[in-house]
Motif scaffolding. Structure first.
Motif, PDB file in Angstrom:
ATOM      1  N   LEU A 161      56.699  43.081  25.504  1.00 35.60           N
ATOM      2  CA  LEU A 161      55.949  43.897  25.948  1.00 35.60           C
ATOM      3  C   LEU A 161      55.901  43.461  27.350  1.00 35.60           C
ATOM      4  CD1 LEU A 161      52.422  43.331  24.152  1.00 35.60           C
ATOM      5  CD2 LEU A 161      55.337  45.139  23.685  1.00 35.60           C
ATOM      6  N   THR A 162      55.961  44.782  27.941  1.00 39.21           N
ATOM      7  CA  THR A 162      55.994  44.623  29.828  1.00 39.21           C
ATOM      8  C   THR A 162      54.399  45.228  30.201  1.00 39.21           C
ATOM      9  OG1 THR A 162      56.451  47.445  29.623  1.00 39.21           O
ATOM     10  CG2 THR A 162      58.756  45.843  30.049  1.00 39.21           C
ATOM     11  N   THR A 163      53.573  45.882  29.637  1.00 37.94           N
ATOM     12  CA  THR A 163      51.977  46.349  30.542  1.00 37.94           C
ATOM     13  C   THR A 163      51.448  44.863  30.573  1.00 37.94           C
ATOM     14  OG1 THR A 163      51.640  47.268  28.595  1.00 37.94           O
ATOM     15  CG2 THR A 163      52.161  48.667  29.422  1.00 37.94           C
ATOM     16  N   VAL A 164      52.090  43.729  30.094  1.00 39.25           N
ATOM     17  CA  VAL A 164      51.151  42.573  30.079  1.00 39.25           C
ATOM     18  C   VAL A 164      51.613  42.142  31.458  1.00 39.25           C
ATOM     19  CG1 VAL A 164      51.389  42.510  27.450  1.00 39.25           C
ATOM     20  CG2 VAL A 164      53.527  41.573  28.370  1.00 39.25           C
ATOM     21  N   SER A 165      52.445  42.606  32.301  1.00 43.11           N
ATOM     22  CA  SER A 165      52.361  41.723  33.478  1.00 43.11           C
ATOM     23  C   SER A 165      51.756  41.768  34.638  1.00 43.11           C
ATOM     24  CB  SER A 165      53.793  42.323  34.181  1.00 43.11           C
ATOM     25  OG  SER A 165      54.963  41.704  33.314  1.00 43.11           O
ATOM     26  N   GLU A 166      51.209  44.180  34.115  1.00 45.33           N
ATOM     27  CA  GLU A 166      50.343  44.412  34.773  1.00 45.33           C
ATOM     28  C   GLU A 166      48.843  43.441  34.767  1.00 45.33           C
ATOM     29  OE1 GLU A 166      50.888  46.943  37.128  1.00 45.33           O
ATOM     30  OE2 GLU A 166      53.039  45.878  37.031  1.00 45.33           O
ATOM     31  N   ILE A 167      48.121  43.388  33.383  1.00 42.69           N
ATOM     32  CA  ILE A 167      47.040  42.778  32.676  1.00 42.69           C
ATOM     33  C   ILE A 167      46.871  41.890  33.584  1.00 42.69           C
ATOM     34  CG2 ILE A 167      46.078  41.932  31.055  1.00 42.69           C
ATOM     35  CD1 ILE A 167      47.503  44.417  28.828  1.00 42.69           C
ATOM     36  N   ALA A 168      48.024  40.745  33.647  1.00 46.38           N
ATOM     37  CA  ALA A 168      47.931  39.985  34.113  1.00 46.38           C
ATOM     38  C   ALA A 168      47.691  39.592  36.291  1.00 46.38           C
ATOM     39  CB  ALA A 168      49.370  39.069  34.088  1.00 46.38           C
ATOM     40  N   ALA A 169      48.352  40.691  36.216  1.00 43.70           N
ATOM     41  CA  ALA A 169      48.550  40.848  38.028  1.00 43.70           C
ATOM     42  C   ALA A 169      46.700  41.228  38.074  1.00 43.70           C
ATOM     43  CB  ALA A 169      49.594  41.828  38.431  1.00 43.70           C
ATOM     44  N   HIS A 170      46.510  42.407  38.052  1.00 46.57           N
ATOM     45  CA  HIS A 170      45.109  42.936  37.794  1.00 46.57           C
ATOM     46  C   HIS A 170      43.415  41.865  37.417  1.00 46.57           C
ATOM     47  CE1 HIS A 170      45.826  46.930  38.071  1.00 46.57           C
ATOM     48  NE2 HIS A 170      45.944  47.248  37.275  1.00 46.57           N
ATOM     49  N   SER A 171      44.167  40.496  36.272  1.00 49.77           N
ATOM     50  CA  SER A 171      43.065  39.671  35.936  1.00 49.77           C
ATOM     51  C   SER A 171      43.249  38.532  37.884  1.00 49.77           C
ATOM     52  CB  SER A 171      43.725  39.038  34.942  1.00 49.77           C
ATOM     53  OG  SER A 171      42.861  37.724  35.112  1.00 49.77           O
ATOM     54  N   PHE A 172      44.218  38.837  37.924  1.00 52.46           N
ATOM     55  CA  PHE A 172      45.026  37.496  39.326  1.00 52.46           C
ATOM     56  C   PHE A 172      44.086  38.394  40.655  1.00 52.46           C
ATOM     57  CE2 PHE A 172      46.776  36.374  43.343  1.00 52.46           C
ATOM     58  CZ  PHE A 172      46.887  35.137  43.118  1.00 52.46           C
ATOM     59  N   ALA A 173      44.468  39.541  40.726  1.00 45.44           N
ATOM     60  CA  ALA A 173      44.198  39.673  42.340  1.00 45.44           C
ATOM     61  C   ALA A 173      42.972  40.034  41.739  1.00 45.44           C
ATOM     62  CB  ALA A 173      45.288  41.331  42.419  1.00 45.44           C
ATOM     63  N   GLY A 174      42.008  39.940  41.041  1.00 39.31           N
ATOM     64  CA  GLY A 174      40.732  40.587  40.993  1.00 39.31           C
ATOM     65  C   GLY A 174      39.365  39.541  41.319  1.00 39.31           C
ATOM     66  N   ARG A 175      40.401  38.557  40.933  1.00 37.05           N
ATOM     67  CA  ARG A 175      39.891  36.845  41.294  1.00 37.05           C
ATOM     68  C   ARG A 175      40.132  36.480  42.726  1.00 37.05           C
ATOM     69  NH1 ARG A 175      40.396  37.319  35.875  1.00 37.05           N
ATOM     70  NH2 ARG A 175      38.542  36.830  34.623  1.00 37.05           N
ATOM     71  N   TYR A 176      41.188  36.506  42.968  1.00 39.30           N
ATOM     72  CA  TYR A 176      42.042  36.417  43.995  1.00 39.30           C
ATOM     73  C   TYR A 176      41.254  36.805  45.102  1.00 39.30           C
ATOM     74  CZ  TYR A 176      44.378  35.020  48.147  1.00 39.30           C
ATOM     75  OH  TYR A 176      44.748  34.170  49.542  1.00 39.30           O
ATOM     76  N   LYS A 178      38.272  38.032  44.499  1.00 31.38           N
ATOM     77  CA  LYS A 178      36.971  37.398  44.446  1.00 31.38           C
ATOM     78  C   LYS A 178      35.507  39.172  44.570  1.00 31.38           C
ATOM     79  CE  LYS A 178      36.167  33.322  46.543  1.00 31.38           C
ATOM     80  NZ  LYS A 178      37.354  32.849  46.902  1.00 31.38           N
ATOM     81  N   SER A 179      36.381  40.155  43.351  1.00 30.19           N
ATOM     82  CA  SER A 179      35.961  41.056  43.803  1.00 30.19           C
ATOM     83  C   SER A 179      34.668  41.484  42.813  1.00 30.19           C
ATOM     84  CB  SER A 179      37.070  41.816  43.544  1.00 30.19           C
ATOM     85  OG  SER A 179      37.182  43.307  43.268  1.00 30.19           O
ATOM     86  N   GLU A 180      33.635  42.415  43.794  1.00 30.52           N
ATOM     87  CA  GLU A 180      32.722  42.752  42.836  1.00 30.52           C
ATOM     88  C   GLU A 180      33.631  44.114  41.609  1.00 30.52           C
ATOM     89  OE1 GLU A 180      29.308  43.379  44.931  1.00 30.52           O
ATOM     90  OE2 GLU A 180      29.083  41.269  45.419  1.00 30.52           O
ATOM     91  N   ILE A 181      34.148  44.728  41.899  1.00 30.78           N
ATOM     92  CA  ILE A 181      34.811  45.473  41.206  1.00 30.78           C
ATOM     93  C   ILE A 181      36.393  45.289  40.692  1.00 30.78           C
ATOM     94  CG2 ILE A 181      33.386  47.673  42.802  1.00 30.78           C
ATOM     95  CD1 ILE A 181      35.712  48.402  44.133  1.00 30.78           C
ATOM     96  N   LEU A 182      36.403  45.683  39.287  1.00 29.13           N
ATOM     97  CA  LEU A 182      37.744  45.564  39.088  1.00 29.13           C
ATOM     98  C   LEU A 182      38.346  46.713  39.384  1.00 29.13           C
ATOM     99  CD1 LEU A 182      36.409  45.171  34.727  1.00 29.13           C
ATOM    100  CD2 LEU A 182      37.329  43.669  36.008  1.00 29.13           C
ATOM    101  N   PRO A 183      39.814  45.489  39.982  1.00 27.54           N
ATOM    102  CA  PRO A 183      41.137  46.036  40.578  1.00 27.54           C
ATOM    103  C   PRO A 183      41.294  48.091  39.947  1.00 27.54           C
ATOM    104  CG  PRO A 183      41.361  44.627  40.453  1.00 27.54           C
ATOM    105  CD  PRO A 183      40.320  44.540  39.250  1.00 27.54           C
ATOM    106  N   GLN A 184      41.319  47.645  37.863  1.00 30.14           N
ATOM    107  CA  GLN A 184      41.528  48.832  37.581  1.00 30.14           C
ATOM    108  C   GLN A 184      40.630  50.262  37.704  1.00 30.14           C
ATOM    109  OE1 GLN A 184      41.356  45.805  36.427  1.00 30.14           O
ATOM    110  NE2 GLN A 184      42.682  44.786  34.669  1.00 30.14           N
ATOM    111  N   MET A 185      39.545  49.374  37.863  1.00 31.72           N
ATOM    112  CA  MET A 185      38.413  51.094  37.886  1.00 31.72           C
ATOM    113  C   MET A 185      38.749  51.448  39.785  1.00 31.72           C
ATOM    114  SD  MET A 185      34.776  50.637  39.801  1.00 31.72           S
ATOM    115  CE  MET A 185      35.114  51.763  40.924  1.00 31.72           C
ATOM    116  N   THR A 186      39.782  51.229  40.303  1.00 31.24           N
ATOM    117  CA  THR A 186      39.406  51.600  42.027  1.00 31.24           C
ATOM    118  C   THR A 186      41.302  52.801  41.280  1.00 31.24           C
ATOM    119  OG1 THR A 186      41.408  50.337  42.214  1.00 31.24           O
ATOM    120  CG2 THR A 186      39.281  49.699  43.479  1.00 31.24           C
ATOM    121  N   ASP A 187      42.667  52.074  40.490  1.00 34.42           N
ATOM    122  CA  ASP A 187      43.042  53.128  40.308  1.00 34.42           C
ATOM    123  C   ASP A 187      43.109  54.324  39.327  1.00 34.42           C
ATOM    124  OD1 ASP A 187      44.173  51.269  41.416  1.00 34.42           O
ATOM    125  OD2 ASP A 187      45.428  50.326  39.315  1.00 34.42           O
TER     126      ASP A 187
END
Length: 218
Positions: A161-176, A178-187
């Motif tokens: 699968l390819t989209t699992v990379s995007e899921i993991a990258a969003h997971s990393f970015a939001g935590r790195y 320390k965002s109160e909003i999910l990165p995907q929400m901005t998209d």
């Protein structure tokens, strides 16, 4: 506008997974597992790099950080791109499409989400940094998770699968960040505001995502 803050990380991730070109090959009872494992990949990377200066790592690794004043050319595609990484062969760069990022910031502000330009830049750099790790040390997430079975005229073959990379990258970015909003929400806020994603379509996708997340609960 749809209450995007009410959508969980798992629900956003499931909608991402449903966009995979091989989504039809995923048994519905295994969808939640892929989402959980992909998010965990991002979490694991965060634990390793949470105190790291990722900009310094990128620069010291020869990755050029380019702030491009041209808009990303979508060529009629129904998605948005604010940054992208090239890490093949001799060319290593991350391009930040500044007009698109500024437009994103403005749309977020109009919808009650205040983010500075530098914050958005750092968020997207963190996302691309995870892809950099995939290229250099971690390997693609799709190659680390179980492949799906795809039927062809030559028989059944295994495909990642390819989209699992995007899921993991969003997971990393939001935590790195320390965002109160999910990165995907901005998209999604941009896609809804610009009519790329009709609200009714989002409601339908959310309903399916919730159903798939419930398939193997308990």
């Amino acid at each position: 506008m749809y209450d995007l803050k009410s959508i969980t990380e798992e629900q956003y991730a499931m909608m991402e997974l449903m966009n995979d070109r091989l989504a039809h090959c995923i048994p519905k009872e295994k969808c939640r597992d892929y989402v959980t494992e992909a998010i965990a990949c991002g979490q694991e990377a965060f634990e390793q790099y949470k105190d790291a200066d990722i900009m310094a790592i990128l620069v010291n690794s020869g990755v050029a950080i380019l702030q491009d004043e041209r808009e990303f050319s979508h060529h009629g595609q129904n998605y948005e791109v604010w940054a992208q990484i090239t890490c093949g062969g001799e060319e290593k760069k991350i391009e930040l499409f500044m007009p698109d990022l500024r437009r994103k910031q403005q749309i977020l502000k109009e919808n009650g989400v205040e983010t500075g330009e530098q914050w958005l830049i750092k968020l997207h750099l963190a996302h691309e940094f995870y892809h950099f790790l995939e290229f250099t040390t971690l390997g693609k997430v799709g190659m680390r998770l179980d492949p799906v079975q795809k039927k062809t005229i030559f028989g059944t073959v295994q495909r990642p699968l390819t989209t699992v990379s995007e899921i993991a990258a969003h997971s990393f970015a939001g935590r790195y960040m320390k965002s109160e909003i999910l990165p995907q929400m901005t998209d999604y806020m941009v896609m809804l505001s610009e009519g790329i994603l009709p609200e009714e379509t989002l409601r339908e996708r959310m309903q399916e995502a919730e159903e798939r997340l419930r398939k193997n609960e308990g």
